[in-house]
Design a protein around this motif. Structure first.
Motif, mmCIF file in Angstrom:
data_model
loop_
_atom_site.group_PDB
_atom_site.id
_atom_site.type_symbol
_atom_site.label_atom_id
_atom_site.label_comp_id
_atom_site.label_asym_id
_atom_site.label_seq_id
_atom_site.Cartn_x
_atom_site.Cartn_y
_atom_site.Cartn_z
ATOM 1 N N ILE A 100 2.810 -1.777 -7.491
ATOM 2 C CA ILE A 100 3.376 -0.533 -6.963
ATOM 3 C C ILE A 100 2.292 0.136 -6.137
ATOM 4 C CG2 ILE A 100 4.308 1.727 -7.554
ATOM 5 C CD1 ILE A 100 5.467 0.522 -10.069
ATOM 6 N N ASP A 101 2.618 0.431 -4.875
ATOM 7 C CA ASP A 101 1.641 0.972 -3.942
ATOM 8 C C ASP A 101 1.949 2.428 -3.634
ATOM 9 O OD1 ASP A 101 0.546 -1.638 -3.661
ATOM 10 O OD2 ASP A 101 2.138 -2.144 -2.240
ATOM 11 N N ASP A 102 0.878 3.246 -3.604
ATOM 12 C CA ASP A 102 0.963 4.617 -3.125
ATOM 13 C C ASP A 102 0.664 4.549 -1.630
ATOM 14 O OD1 ASP A 102 0.609 7.254 -2.441
ATOM 15 O OD2 ASP A 102 -0.652 7.762 -4.149
ATOM 16 N N ILE A 103 1.716 4.530 -0.809
ATOM 17 C CA ILE A 103 1.558 4.276 0.618
ATOM 18 C C ILE A 103 0.735 5.359 1.290
ATOM 19 C CG2 ILE A 103 2.795 3.984 2.803
ATOM 20 C CD1 ILE A 103 3.017 1.629 0.864
ATOM 21 N N ASP A 104 1.029 6.625 1.023
ATOM 22 C CA ASP A 104 0.329 7.716 1.697
ATOM 23 C C ASP A 104 -1.160 7.721 1.362
ATOM 24 O OD1 ASP A 104 2.756 8.359 2.671
ATOM 25 O OD2 ASP A 104 2.998 10.245 1.579
ATOM 26 N N ALA A 105 -1.528 7.353 0.120
ATOM 27 C CA ALA A 105 -2.936 7.361 -0.280
ATOM 28 C C ALA A 105 -3.616 6.027 -0.012
ATOM 29 C CB ALA A 105 -3.063 7.703 -1.762
ATOM 30 N N GLY A 106 -2.836 4.997 0.298
ATOM 31 C CA GLY A 106 -3.421 3.686 0.525
ATOM 32 C C GLY A 106 -3.977 3.072 -0.741
#
Length: 432
Positions: A100-106
């Motif tokens: 699971i990726d936090d896109i905004d935080a990279g």
């Protein structure tokens, strides 16, 4: 019924058409109403007509698989973070994983690698978490075939010195391991350690063998001699403290024999004198030991020299209220040879005697009479060195001299008696 079947056929046809149109990429399809699919859905470049779904309800099928959630909130304090579920890396030789990726935080806060064992993480219906087990019995249950371990690693990313600790357990012991410094084990508990082997109470009191410590450190044993061993075995030169006890005011250590109901107290006196006292619970002070802050040591007499007992001051003056007994058992002696009393008497007669004052008694002006240790040692060769004189040796020398004087006196008395008899006989002869 005909109308309902017609609608189902239309929905099914529409779903099939969506897949076909997506494959042909002829145009985007916009549906402005709810979409209900009575069947399974395959999404991806590699979906085929006649896909065999098995029990799959939704299938993603192509070489790069992602599900992204794009939050379009743009007003107020509504959250806007975008998230993504990623299935495997896209690069050649990349990682087989689910993450699971936090896109905004990279960032990727959650990842499961391929081939992770069954029940790597398991949450049961009671909220208990199992790591390596599907049957957790406590809030966090860790199972491993060899030394299940939890690692605490300070990475240095916040500017602090990196440090790693392990908390683990096995058939040998439960331990804390300093993984950064040679994997030393500064703390260990062996299996079958007794109840309350180490207990820390709410007020900070520590119990060894008791859950009711009555002092800062309360050691309780049962059926055998108990001891608190303090040892420095590091071999490090210099002064090292082994035990420090601090208290605001007086303090004491109690050693209690529960079989006899008798106790000994090691006490730092809570008074101006501040003495260190060793006494028994049934003592009235006559058999106690006292160490003063000025270096004096006293036994008995309630700590007062005026009350008898024994007193040794800091400069070596010993005062006793009883008698001084020194070992002189012939069974403890060897190399026993007779002495020449005449020789001893001559040495005593030649021994320099003086009146003098010890330097530490100069202010008090205390006087003594006697020989110098160097002269005594040179004359008689006794004692450990030439700076001290044993009272046993002075007594022996005095007795030997007295015996010689007594023998000479006896000889003189015999001579006097003989001469007196001759004079008497001569006087009688003259008178006749």
């Amino acid at each position: 019924m005909a109308i309902r079947n017609s609608r189902l056929r239309t929905v099914a046809f529409g779903a099939t058409a969506l897949v076909a149109l997506a494959g042909a990429a002829s145009a985007d399809q916009v549906i402005t109403d709810d979409l209900i699919v009575d069947g399974s859905i395959c999404v991806g470049m590699d979906c085929v007509n006649g896909e065999s779904f098995g029990f799959d309800t939704l299938r993603l099928k192509e070489n790069n698989l992602r599900i992204r959630a794009v939050d379009t909130s743009n007003s107020g304090a509504f959250p806007t973070r975008d998230w993504q579920i990623t299935f495997n890396d896209s690069s050649n030789g990349g990682q087989d994983k689910f993450s699971i990726d936090d896109i905004d935080a990279g960032r990727t806060p959650f990842t499961i690698e391929a081939n992770a064992p069954t029940a790597s993480i398991y949450v049961d219906d009671g909220g208990r978490v199992g790591l390596g087990t599907g049957s957790p019995v406590v809030e966090l249950h860790v199972v491993n075939g060899d030394s299940p371990t939890m690692r605490l690693e300070q990475s240095g990313s916040s500017g602090f010195t990196p440090q790693t600790w392990d908390v683990a357990g096995n058939e040998t012991n439960f331990f804390v391991r300093d993984a950064t410094n040679g994997s030393n084990l500064p703390f260990r508990i062996r299996p079958s350690a007794p109840q309350n082997a180490l207990y820390i109470d709410t007020d900070g009191d520590i119990g060894l063998g008791t859950a009711s410590p009555s002092a800062r450190l309360d050691v309780v044993g049962s059926g055998e001699m108990q001891s608190l061993l303090l040892a420095d075995t590091t071999g490090t030169p210099g002064v090292r403290g082994l035990l420090t006890m601090t208290n605001e005011g007086g303090s004491f250590i109690t050693m209690e024999n529960t079989a006899t109901s008798k106790s000994w107290f090691f006490t730092h006196e809570n008074a101006a004198a501040g003495r260190f006292i060793i006494s028994r619970s049934d003592s009235d002070g006559d058999d106690a030991m006292f160490v003063g802050h000025d270096g004096t040591f006293r036994v008995g007499g309630d700590g007062s020299a005026a009350q008898g007992g024994m007193s040794l001051d800091a400069v070596g003056n010993l005062t006793i209220g009883g008698t001084l007994s020194q070992s002189s058992d012939k069974n403890a002696k060897m190399a026993i040879v007779p002495i020449d009393g005449s020789e001893v008497l001559e040495k005593v007669a030649a021994l320099p005697l003086s009146s003098w004052t010890y330097k530490h008694d100069a202010q008090a002006g205390v006087r003594h009479i006697g020989p110098m240790a160097q002269d005594f040692h040179a004359a008689f060769g006794t004692g450990h060195n030439d700076t001290t004189i044993s009272t046993l040796d002075t007594s022996g020398v005095a007795l030997a001299a007295i015996q010689e004087l007594n023998a000479r006196n006896a000889a003189q008395q015999a001579l006097i008696a003989e001469l007196s008899a001759r004079i008497t006989q001569l006087e009688e002869t003259i008178a006749d």
